[in-house]
Design a protein around this motif. Structure first.
Motif, mmCIF file in Angstrom:
data_model
loop_
_atom_site.group_PDB
_atom_site.id
_atom_site.type_symbol
_atom_site.label_atom_id
_atom_site.label_comp_id
_atom_site.label_asym_id
_atom_site.label_seq_id
_atom_site.Cartn_x
_atom_site.Cartn_y
_atom_site.Cartn_z
ATOM 1 N N PRO A 1 34.596 13.500 -0.926
ATOM 2 C CA PRO A 1 35.226 14.230 0.291
ATOM 3 C C PRO A 1 35.202 13.249 1.339
ATOM 4 N N HIS A 2 34.040 12.684 1.928
ATOM 5 C CA HIS A 2 33.675 12.057 2.867
ATOM 6 C C HIS A 2 34.610 10.687 3.038
ATOM 7 N N ASP A 3 34.544 10.015 1.763
ATOM 8 C CA ASP A 3 35.503 8.877 1.785
ATOM 9 C C ASP A 3 36.805 9.292 2.121
ATOM 10 N N ILE A 4 37.292 10.334 1.672
ATOM 11 C CA ILE A 4 38.964 10.587 1.954
ATOM 12 C C ILE A 4 39.001 10.988 3.483
ATOM 13 N N MET A 5 37.996 11.518 3.930
ATOM 14 C CA MET A 5 37.908 11.780 5.349
ATOM 15 C C MET A 5 37.910 10.599 6.141
ATOM 16 N N GLN A 6 36.944 9.600 5.805
ATOM 17 C CA GLN A 6 36.826 8.423 6.566
ATOM 18 C C GLN A 6 38.029 7.551 6.637
ATOM 19 N N GLN A 7 38.830 7.642 5.441
ATOM 20 C CA GLN A 7 40.116 6.987 5.667
ATOM 21 C C GLN A 7 41.111 7.417 6.320
ATOM 22 N N ILE A 8 41.287 8.798 6.302
ATOM 23 C CA ILE A 8 42.239 9.478 7.312
ATOM 24 C C ILE A 8 41.973 9.201 8.919
ATOM 25 N N LEU A 9 40.537 9.427 9.072
ATOM 26 C CA LEU A 9 40.147 9.197 10.609
ATOM 27 C C LEU A 9 40.312 7.772 10.939
ATOM 28 N N ALA A 10 40.110 6.819 9.966
ATOM 29 C CA ALA A 10 40.275 5.531 10.392
ATOM 30 C C ALA A 10 41.479 5.084 10.527
ATOM 31 N N GLU A 11 42.523 5.635 9.815
ATOM 32 C CA GLU A 11 43.951 5.483 9.946
ATOM 33 C C GLU A 11 44.332 5.954 11.390
ATOM 34 N N SER A 12 43.990 6.871 11.635
ATOM 35 C CA SER A 12 44.352 7.907 13.148
ATOM 36 C C SER A 12 43.705 6.959 14.228
ATOM 37 N N VAL A 13 42.410 6.403 14.175
ATOM 38 C CA VAL A 13 41.688 5.706 15.197
ATOM 39 C C VAL A 13 42.569 4.276 15.317
ATOM 40 N N VAL A 14 42.765 3.678 14.059
ATOM 41 C CA VAL A 14 43.221 2.243 14.178
ATOM 42 C C VAL A 14 44.699 2.562 14.890
ATOM 43 N N LEU A 15 45.515 3.460 14.457
ATOM 44 C CA LEU A 15 46.730 3.466 15.274
ATOM 45 C C LEU A 15 46.843 3.814 16.561
ATOM 46 N N THR A 16 45.842 4.833 17.079
ATOM 47 C CA THR A 16 45.771 4.994 18.403
ATOM 48 C C THR A 16 45.402 3.589 19.454
ATOM 49 N N LEU A 17 44.260 3.185 18.689
ATOM 50 C CA LEU A 17 43.566 2.026 19.356
ATOM 51 C C LEU A 17 44.408 0.912 19.593
ATOM 52 N N VAL A 18 45.323 0.454 18.478
ATOM 53 C CA VAL A 18 46.052 -0.637 18.718
ATOM 54 C C VAL A 18 47.203 -0.169 19.709
ATOM 55 N N ALA A 19 47.869 0.995 19.540
ATOM 56 C CA ALA A 19 48.733 1.383 20.390
ATOM 57 C C ALA A 19 48.360 1.444 21.926
ATOM 58 N N GLY A 20 47.127 2.233 22.067
ATOM 59 C CA GLY A 20 46.311 2.099 23.310
ATOM 60 C C GLY A 20 46.120 0.783 24.092
ATOM 61 N N MET A 21 45.748 -0.147 23.298
ATOM 62 C CA MET A 21 45.463 -1.305 23.885
ATOM 63 C C MET A 21 46.727 -2.007 24.389
ATOM 64 N N PHE A 22 47.740 -2.103 23.428
ATOM 65 C CA PHE A 22 49.122 -2.639 24.192
ATOM 66 C C PHE A 22 49.536 -1.874 25.396
#
Length: 414
Positions: free
Chosen positions: A326-347
């Motif tokens: 379960p923590h692997d699934i959770m890690q992937q979903i959180l990572a997708e959310s963080v990557v999306l917001t971080l890249v957009a935020g930096m731009f």
């Protein structure tokens, strides 16, 4: 939260697979952080502009002038005119503790300064050397009025910047030359540039400044004073000394102690304090508006991630069936959310900083001062931390939903 290479490749593949949806979501975050940076930087620039307008003016000061009396007193009728006098300066200086500088000024308007074949309509002002502590005089040439000028009643003058520019050629040193005002010649000893946005008795750049004693003699003012200017020692408030100052003046000029109309007093300290409080309120409002826009974008990220999890129910179920924790699934979903917001935020931060840089380039003052339409490096780092935090928060609900997917139910959906 550590992400291995395989997980990173999977996150990238997922984002590319849902390219249009990811771009739409990223734009919401981009716009939110762009608005936040622009508003914060714009607020900083506006504050710097206002401070520049007040630059050179004593903030812990007050100014006193006269008004008609509001009450009859000691045989004097109501509504009489009266004037401040030289003796008021000494009376206040000796009797009121906490005063740093007290000085006086007299002024007249509608005068004409003449040099050679050039003329300029200006005001004439009588000042003491201490006036520089009230309204800073930035010397362009020569010197300001000094005590010897006052004592010996020297016929000298200091020109405001605009008067100098109108009467002399660019780059010409006027010191030692003569300027005629109202038929009297004065020797120029200096040229000053004063703050042009906050001025006492008119714009200092458009004035010819004389020694106070010379002005009173030349224009037959006797010992009358137009304005008393007072600056206080650090930690002393104008409001605390105001009653004592008014009592001294009223006693010297036979004004009723209860007369609230006869003395006009401008508390510059209270005015500047009000402006500072306004800045604090505007900063808070700007931050809340920008943060609200950013949160709206983050909510969009959470919604899109929720839709993505639902569409990937079968994929998640298969991963669970072949041994994913379960923590692997959770890690992937959180990572997708963080990557999306971080890249957009930096731009978004880069775009906001770029826009503010343009504002800085076009908002240079006449004196070359560049207004600080920008956010600090620390503020930018704080915004990045905020983006990462909000990205994690946005991914929590979709992540818990993904963790709750059971392999058997996922196969049944298939």
């Amino acid at each position: 939260m550590r992400i291995d290479r395989d997980t990173a490749e999977e996150i990238l593949a997922t984002l590319l697979r849902n390219k249009s949806r990811s771009l739409l979501t990223a734009f919401g975050v981009f716009w939110g952080i762009f608005m936040l940076v622009s508003l914060v930087g714009g607020g900083n620039g506006w504050q710097d502009t206002m401070k520049y307008n007040f630059d050179g003016f004593a903030t812990n000061s007050c100014f006193i002038a006269t008004n008609r009396t509001g009450e009859a007193y000691k045989g004097f009728r109501k509504g009489r005119y009266w004037r401040l006098e030289n003796r008021d300066i000494e009376n206040i200086r000796k009797s009121v503790a906490g005063i740093d500088v007290i000085t006086a000024s007299v002024a007249g308007w509608g005068k004409t300064a003449v040099h050679a074949d050039k003329k300029y309509s200006c005001a004439v002002k009588g000042l003491y050397p201490e006036y520089d502590a009230i309204e800073r005089q930035d010397l362009l040439y020569g010197r300001f009025i000094n005590e010897i000028d006052i004592r010996d009643r020297r016929k000298v003058c200091v020109l405001g910047k605009r008067v100098y520019e109108a009467l002399y050629n660019k780059g010409e040193d006027p010191c030692g030359s003569l300027v005629r005002v109202d038929g009297i010649y004065y020797r120029v000893v200096g040229v000053v540039s004063t703050p042009e946005n906050v001025n006492l008795q008119g714009n200092g750049s458009e004035q010819v400044m004389l020694p106070f004693s010379v002005y009173q003699t030349t224009y037959n003012c006797g010992d009358q004073v137009d304005v008393l200017a007072i600056s206080l020692k650090p930690g002393v408030k104008v409001a605390d000394l105001k009653p004592q100052i008014e009592a001294i003046i009223k006693s010297a000029h036979s004004i009723a102690p209860s007369d609230k109309q006869a003395i006009w007093m401008l508390d510059a300290e209270a005015m500047f304090s009000m402006v500072d409080n306004l800045f604090i309120g505007i900063k808070a409002l700007v931050f809340l508006v920008g943060l609200g826009t950013l949160i709206a974008g983050i909510i969009g990220v959470s919604n899109i991630m929720m839709v993505t999890v639902k569409e990937r129910t079968v994929e998640i179920g298969i991963r669970r069936a072949i041994g994913a924790q379960p923590h692997d699934i959770m890690q992937q979903i959180l990572a997708e959310s963080v990557v999306l917001t971080l890249v957009a935020g930096m731009f978004g931060i880069c775009a906001g900083v770029g826009l503010l840089s343009v504002f800085e380039q076009v908002s240079v003052s006449d004196t070359g001062h560049v207004f600080a339409f920008q956010v600090s490096f620390g503020t930018a780092l704080g915004m990045l931390a905020l983006i990462v935090t909000l990205g994690i928060v946005a991914g929590l609900a979709p992540a818990f939903r993904a963790m709750s997917v059971k392999p058997v139910e996922a196969m049944r959906d298939e």
